[in-house]
Design an enzyme around this catalytic site. Structure first.
Site, PDB file in Angstrom:
ATOM      1  N   CYS A 107       0.826  -1.222   0.000  1.00 50.15           N
ATOM      2  CA  CYS A 107       0.000   0.000   0.000  1.00 50.15           C
ATOM      3  C   CYS A 107       0.855   1.266   0.000  1.00 50.15           C
ATOM      4  O   CYS A 107       0.336   2.368  -0.111  1.00 50.15           O
ATOM      5  CB  CYS A 107      -0.960  -0.006   1.176  1.00 50.15           C
ATOM      6  SG  CYS A 107      -1.820  -1.573   1.320  1.00 50.15           S
ATOM      7  N   CYS A 149     -13.088   0.765   7.715  1.00 52.27           N
ATOM      8  CA  CYS A 149     -12.175   0.268   6.679  1.00 52.27           C
ATOM      9  C   CYS A 149     -12.180   1.155   5.445  1.00 52.27           C
ATOM     10  O   CYS A 149     -13.231   1.634   5.016  1.00 52.27           O
ATOM     11  CB  CYS A 149     -12.587  -1.141   6.243  1.00 52.27           C
ATOM     12  SG  CYS A 149     -12.694  -2.321   7.595  1.00 52.27           S
ATOM     13  N   SER A 150     -11.001   1.306   4.823  1.00 51.99           N
ATOM     14  CA  SER A 150     -10.934   1.977   3.523  1.00 51.99           C
ATOM     15  C   SER A 150     -11.491   1.007   2.479  1.00 51.99           C
ATOM     16  O   SER A 150     -11.445  -0.201   2.668  1.00 51.99           O
ATOM     17  CB  SER A 150      -9.496   2.366   3.192  1.00 51.99           C
ATOM     18  OG  SER A 150      -8.669   1.226   3.135  1.00 51.99           O
ATOM     19  N   ILE A 175     -12.230  -0.723  -1.498  1.00 53.44           N
ATOM     20  CA  ILE A 175     -11.493  -1.285  -2.635  1.00 53.44           C
ATOM     21  C   ILE A 175     -11.760  -0.348  -3.810  1.00 53.44           C
ATOM     22  O   ILE A 175     -12.916  -0.118  -4.167  1.00 53.44           O
ATOM     23  CB  ILE A 175     -11.962  -2.733  -2.898  1.00 53.44           C
ATOM     24  CG1 ILE A 175     -11.470  -3.634  -1.758  1.00 53.44           C
ATOM     25  CG2 ILE A 175     -11.469  -3.230  -4.256  1.00 53.44           C
ATOM     26  CD1 ILE A 175     -12.055  -5.020  -1.740  1.00 53.44           C
ATOM     27  N   LYS A 232      -9.714   6.467   3.768  1.00 48.18           N
ATOM     28  CA  LYS A 232     -11.015   6.040   4.262  1.00 48.18           C
ATOM     29  C   LYS A 232     -12.169   6.486   3.347  1.00 48.18           C
ATOM     30  O   LYS A 232     -13.026   5.682   3.000  1.00 48.18           O
ATOM     31  CB  LYS A 232     -11.204   6.589   5.691  1.00 48.18           C
ATOM     32  CG  LYS A 232     -12.539   6.345   6.313  1.00 48.18           C
ATOM     33  CD  LYS A 232     -12.725   4.870   6.600  1.00 48.18           C
ATOM     34  CE  LYS A 232     -14.168   4.464   6.711  1.00 48.18           C
ATOM     35  NZ  LYS A 232     -14.876   4.408   5.422  1.00 48.18           N
ATOM     36  N   HIS A 255      -8.739   4.000  -1.719  1.00 48.30           N
ATOM     37  CA  HIS A 255      -7.372   3.507  -1.576  1.00 48.30           C
ATOM     38  C   HIS A 255      -6.990   2.580  -2.736  1.00 48.30           C
ATOM     39  O   HIS A 255      -6.903   1.372  -2.569  1.00 48.30           O
ATOM     40  CB  HIS A 255      -7.254   2.799  -0.210  1.00 48.30           C
ATOM     41  CG  HIS A 255      -5.899   2.277   0.106  1.00 48.30           C
ATOM     42  ND1 HIS A 255      -4.737   2.782  -0.441  1.00 48.30           N
ATOM     43  CD2 HIS A 255      -5.504   1.262   0.938  1.00 48.30           C
ATOM     44  CE1 HIS A 255      -3.705   2.103   0.044  1.00 48.30           C
ATOM     45  NE2 HIS A 255      -4.139   1.181   0.858  1.00 48.30           N
TER      46      HIS A 255
END
Lengths: 162, 395
Positions: B84, B208-209, B211, B335, B339
């Site tokens: 990442c 969670c960030s 997809i 977020k 991402h």
């Protein structure tokens, strides 16, 4: 989705589908990739012999005495590869945990499982599944390492609250 | 060689579900504005770097796909991967090439099109950013799971709560709503987060960030080129530090901090001549790697915005909103902005450029008084760490 794809393939001659949300046209790959890795465990065979006997066996550098877990072939501190296999005490203290609700598809046969990290009394830390209700434990909980047979049919260690 | 390196142009695609474009088209969306804002042509580029983790996208030879579509062939290129942190790692390669004197103008593109693969496949692949055999094969760790182990340790050690984590998501959605390039442009409440389903306890869906598909690009230039081309709109790289963590989490001493990030920050602060006992005095704002909510709080501490164990108080007291001690992720962060793994670190550089040159959209422009912005980009769970400090005035 695959029914519609089949229909489109027959009617239009291409494996295409509009995106469900936006309607934008997508080509749905006709090639599928499956991966299964082949990983050498040739230099850590005694570790698996240990598990078969319910023990946690790992490597210790004969020169500097560094204890390695997971076991490894070489000691980078001494740049030597003379290791002895020693049994480590299967007790320690829980440091942290999580419950995996959204599982990878390859773990689809399991209900949500708890992954935890414990610091063993002999020094190394160990990451493994934690047996039992995760709501009943907190970091600081004493745990024991036990070997059990997994649903996939192989032996692996897990953490069990004492 | 060039003592100083500048960011002279930037481009950013809309982040989100991008079923309307293929990978080459998505890359061009950020490359074109990066060339235009820097006022240079493809022929002027000496070298280009592509940050692409290859997670979910169909293309393997991404630099060639880009060379063909963006007319960059036969210029040299390199694909960079650092999980990442791929984007900032790509900037690192361009930065060092210019510093070493082997290039004067470098294009850095970060891209990921994760939604070219089904969600379950991405969950399967992204859980493997650690030790494959000892963590994934046998214990099925997922990416949220890795960070959740840190979230739990943090809550238990310092008394932070799931509600504190939720406050990070609320802040980042608040600013994401003001960023037209963000995947989620909608404000949420603490209840939205707390009522969402668990992904990896203590993290819920809204911790969670997402997809994401997206690309971002920057043009880097040597000091000589900036002078030669008479480029006024630019920011400088004042310092950059990198760090690496162990593959196995069980080899780490602490789960309430990332040693690699602390290490990278120290190097970056030293290089930028920032007093690391009080870095917020030197910074107008920061982008930190909030792939989940808890790691944003941990980042405040690793970057020394506060003392260890006090990060959750910073978000409780809204110290990381605009007007607070140091604004953080006022573009929505990973977020809410999304991402796309390879693009994230480059997107942070784009944000540093926009903030420092006061080009951010209404409602999310920080006050620029000190002329410095920090970017913190983490790969895996501290497996790779990159901290870059940008500034209006060169070193």
């Amino acid at each position: 989705m695959f029914e519609q794809l089949k229909k489109n393939l027959e009617e239009f001659g291409f494996p295409v589908l509009p995106d469900e949300k936006t309607g934008e046209l997508q080509w749905i790959d006709v090639r599928e990739l499956k991966i299964r890795y082949i990983i050498s465990i040739n230099n850590i065979k005694p570790f698996f012999d240990g598990l078969r006997n319910g023990k946690l066996i790992t490597t210790k550098c004969k020169k500097c005495g560094e204890l390695y877990f997971p076991p490894q072939k070489d000691c980078p501190k001494c740049k030597m590869s003379e290791m002895e296999w020693v049994e480590i005490k299967r007790e320690g203290t829980l440091e942290t945990l999580t419950v995996i609700f959204v599982r990878p598809p390859s773990f689809g046969v399991y209900d949500p499982y708890t992954v935890a990290i414990a610091k063993l009394d002999d020094g190394p830390r160990i990451l493994a599944w934690l047996r039992g209700d995760p709501r009943q434990v907190r970091p600081g909980q004493r745990v024991r390492v036990e070997v059990s047979r997994r649903k996939e049919g192989y032996l692996m260690y897990e953490l069990v609250p004492i | 060689m060039s003592e100083n390196v500048a960011v002279v142009g930037v481009g950013h695609s809309k982040f989100g579900t991008r079923k309307d474009v293929n990978m080459a088209e998505l890359a061009w969306e950020s490359i074109k504005p990066a060339l235009e804002t820097s006022g240079i042509e493809q022929k002027d580029i000496d070298f280009f770097v592509v940050g692409y983790a290859g997670l979910g996208g169909s293309e393997a030879a991404m630099p060639s796909v880009i060379a063909e579509y963006a007319e960059l062939s036969p210029k040299g290129s390199m694909r960079v991967e650092a999980a990442c942190a791929t984007g900032n790692a790509a900037i690192r390669v361009g930065y060092t090439a210019i510093k070493a004197g082997i290039a004067d103008l470098v294009l850095v593109v970060g891209i990921e099109k994760m939604q070219e693969s089904p969600n379950p496949t991405v969950i399967e692949l992204i859980g493997r950013f650690g030790s494959y055999f000892w963590e994934f094969e046998n214990f099925g760790l997922t990416f949220p799971g890795y960070y959740a182990l840190h979230g739990t340790a943090y809550m238990m050690k310092y008394g932070a709560t799931e509600e504190d984590f939720a406050r990070v998501a609320v802040k980042n959605h608040y600013y994401g709503a003001k960023n037209p390039y963000a995947q989620f442009q909608k404000e949420i409440t603490i209840e939205t987060v707390l009522k969402s389903p668990y992904i990896a306890w203590p993290f819920k869906l809204f911790d969670c960030s997402p997809i994401t598909d997206g690309s971002a690009a920057v043009v880097l230039a040597s000091e000589e080129k900036v002078k030669e081309l008479g480029i006024d709109e630019r920011i400088w790289i004042l310092g950059q530090g990198t760090g690496t963590g162990t593959a196995n989490l069980s080899k780490r001493e602490s789960f309430t901090s990332l040693a690699s990030a602390r290490y990278a920050a120290e190097i970056a602060y030293k290089m930028a001549k920032i007093d690391m006992d009080d870095p917020t005095k030197y910074l107008d704002g920061a982008n930190v790697h909030d792939c989940f909510t808890a790691p944003e709080i941990i980042a405040y501490e690793d970057l020394r915005f506060c003392k260890p164990g006090e990060g959750y108080k910073m978000i409780r007291e809204e110290q990381t909103y605009i007007g607070g001690k140091i604004p953080v992720n006022v573009d929505g962060g990973l977020k809410a902005k999304g991402h796309p793994i390879g693009a994230t670190g480059v997107s942070q550089a784009v944000e540093a450029y926009k903030q420092l040159l006061q080009k951010a959209e209404p409602g999310r422009q920080a006050d620029i008084k000190k002329g410095r912005w920090l970017a913190h980009n983490i790969g895996g769970t501290g497996h790779f760490a990159y901290v870059t400090i940008y500034g209006l005035e060169k070193r």
